[in-house]
Design an enzyme around this catalytic site. Structure first.
Site, short mmCIF file in Angstrom:
data_model
loop_
_atom_site.label_atom_id
_atom_site.label_comp_id
_atom_site.label_asym_id
_atom_site.label_seq_id
_atom_site.Cartn_x
_atom_site.Cartn_y
_atom_site.Cartn_z
NE ARG A 148 -1.61 -2.29 2.74
CZ ARG A 148 -1.66 -3.53 2.28
NH1 ARG A 148 -2.66 -3.92 1.58
NH2 ARG A 148 -0.72 -4.42 2.57
CB THR A 149 3.50 2.55 2.23
OG1 THR A 149 2.80 2.05 3.35
CG2 THR A 149 4.08 3.90 2.55
NE ARG A 206 7.20 0.62 4.88
CZ ARG A 206 5.97 0.10 4.82
NH1 ARG A 206 5.82 -1.18 4.51
NH2 ARG A 206 4.92 0.84 5.06
CG HIS A 251 3.68 3.87 8.55
ND1 HIS A 251 3.85 4.68 7.45
CD2 HIS A 251 3.18 2.70 8.07
CE1 HIS A 251 3.48 4.01 6.36
NE2 HIS A 251 3.07 2.82 6.71
CE LYS A 266 27.47 -3.50 -7.64
NZ LYS A 266 27.48 -2.35 -8.54
N1 CP Z 1 -0.21 -0.02 5.78
C1 CP Z 1 0.99 -0.29 5.24
O1 CP Z 1 2.01 0.30 5.58
O2 CP Z 1 0.95 -1.26 4.28
P1 CP Z 1 2.20 -1.76 3.45
O3 CP Z 1 3.15 -2.41 4.44
O4 CP Z 1 1.65 -2.73 2.45
O5 CP Z 1 2.84 -0.57 2.81
#
Ligand code: CP
Length: 301
Positions: A49-50, A99, A127, A78
């Site tokens: 999603r993110t 991320r 998040h 590397k």
């Molecule tokens: N909600 C969320 O962060 O989903 P993903 O881990 O799929 O990005």
């Protein structure tokens, strides 16, 4: 607002501006033009999603996306450092969305580069873009953010979305029920911060008795990948399973949210009830992330 690293950095005013812009962009995305702007996605951890909603948000506003999905095939294999990779990405793009499994990674990168950095999840820490889309979803479903009663359910220790959400809602006079196994309680530093801010909360180990009282049930996955000990995960993996039957005493307008992905904590029979709102929540990610990109790129009008 140069970067978006933690909800703690965001004032209530700025949060409200982002919510208003997301609402406008949902109705009419053509009012912002990000053509010739490039977003670099640096995803060192799995995401559906993110990453995809950021990509969708950027592309729907006319922008371009480059980036990495995991480290395979990149020079991280590397031995290239996070700082060096980020410095290079900053020469190829106008904004970094990242991320990483290490807590503090996004803040560290924001200190290495001159372009905006968005934290799309740093370990079990924060998040913030998820929390902003959660706020947008709660506002859409309840008509207000003020004075709501919310149960945050599941893995409150390792679930970074609930950490950010607690801070995001704090200015709006919420009452929280933190529902978790004892071993997965909300971290004490967050409870202390909430106490200092005068936020009302109760910690619970069961959900049944509070269902009639709440406006929002925010369910989280038990974060298997963050447990140092597999046996500890096995003890709590089925701690909460939300079924349609369990919701029969809920308020009419109560909504079940989940950042997704789910494993078994919400059964699929909930999907067809009036309480299920988690797929709408995921869609809202596009509008909120459009608002975040436009704001950080200095294009918000
Ligand atoms: N909600 C969320 O962060 O989903 P993903 O881990 O799929 O990005």
């Amino acid at each position: 607002m140069k970067h978006l690293i933690s909800m703690r950095d965001l004032s209530a005013d700025k949060t409200l501006q982002l919510l208003k812009l997301a609402e406008r962009l949902e109705k009419d995305p053509s009012q912002i033009d990000l053509s010739r702007r490039v977003m670099a996605a640096m995803f060192y951890e799995a995401s559906t999603r993110t990453r995809m909603s950021f990509e969708s948000a950027m592309k729907r506003l006319g922008g371009e996306v480059i980036g990495m999905v995991g480290t395979s095939g990149t020079s991280v294999e590397k031995g290239e450092t996070l700082a060096d990779t980020a410095k290079i990405m900053a020469r190829y793009s106008d904004i970094i969305v990242m991320r990483h499994p290490m807590e503090g990674a996004a803040r560290y990168v924001s200190e290495q580069v001159d372009i905006p950095v968005v934290n799309a999840g740093d370990g079990a820490n924060q998040h913030p873009t998820q929390s902003l889309l959660d706020l947008y979803t709660i506002l859409k479903s309840q008509g207000t953010l003020k004075g709501l009663k919310l149960a945050l359910v599941g893995d409150l220790k390792y679930g970074r979305t609930v950490h950010s959400l607690a801070y995001a809602l704090a200015p709006f006079n919420p009452t929280f029920y933190f529902v978790s196994p004892k071993s997965l309680r909300m971290p004490t530093h967050i409870l202390s911060d909430l106490t200092q801010k005068g936020v009302s909360f109760k910690e619970k180990t069961t959900i049944e008795n509070i269902i009639p009282d709440i406006d929002i049930m925010y369910v989280t996955r038990i974060q298997r990948e963050r447990f140092p000990d597999r046996e500890e995960y096995e003890k709590v993996k089925n701690a909460y399973i939300i079924t349609a039957k369990l919701l029969t005493k809920a308020k009419d307008n109560m909504k079940v949210l989940h950042p997704l992905p789910r494993v078994n904590e919400i059964t699929t029979d909930v999907d067809s009830t009036k309480y299920a709102y988690y797929f709408d929540q995921a869609e809202n990610g596009v509008y909120m992330r459009q608002a975040i990109l436009a704001t950080l790129l200095g294009e918000a009008k």
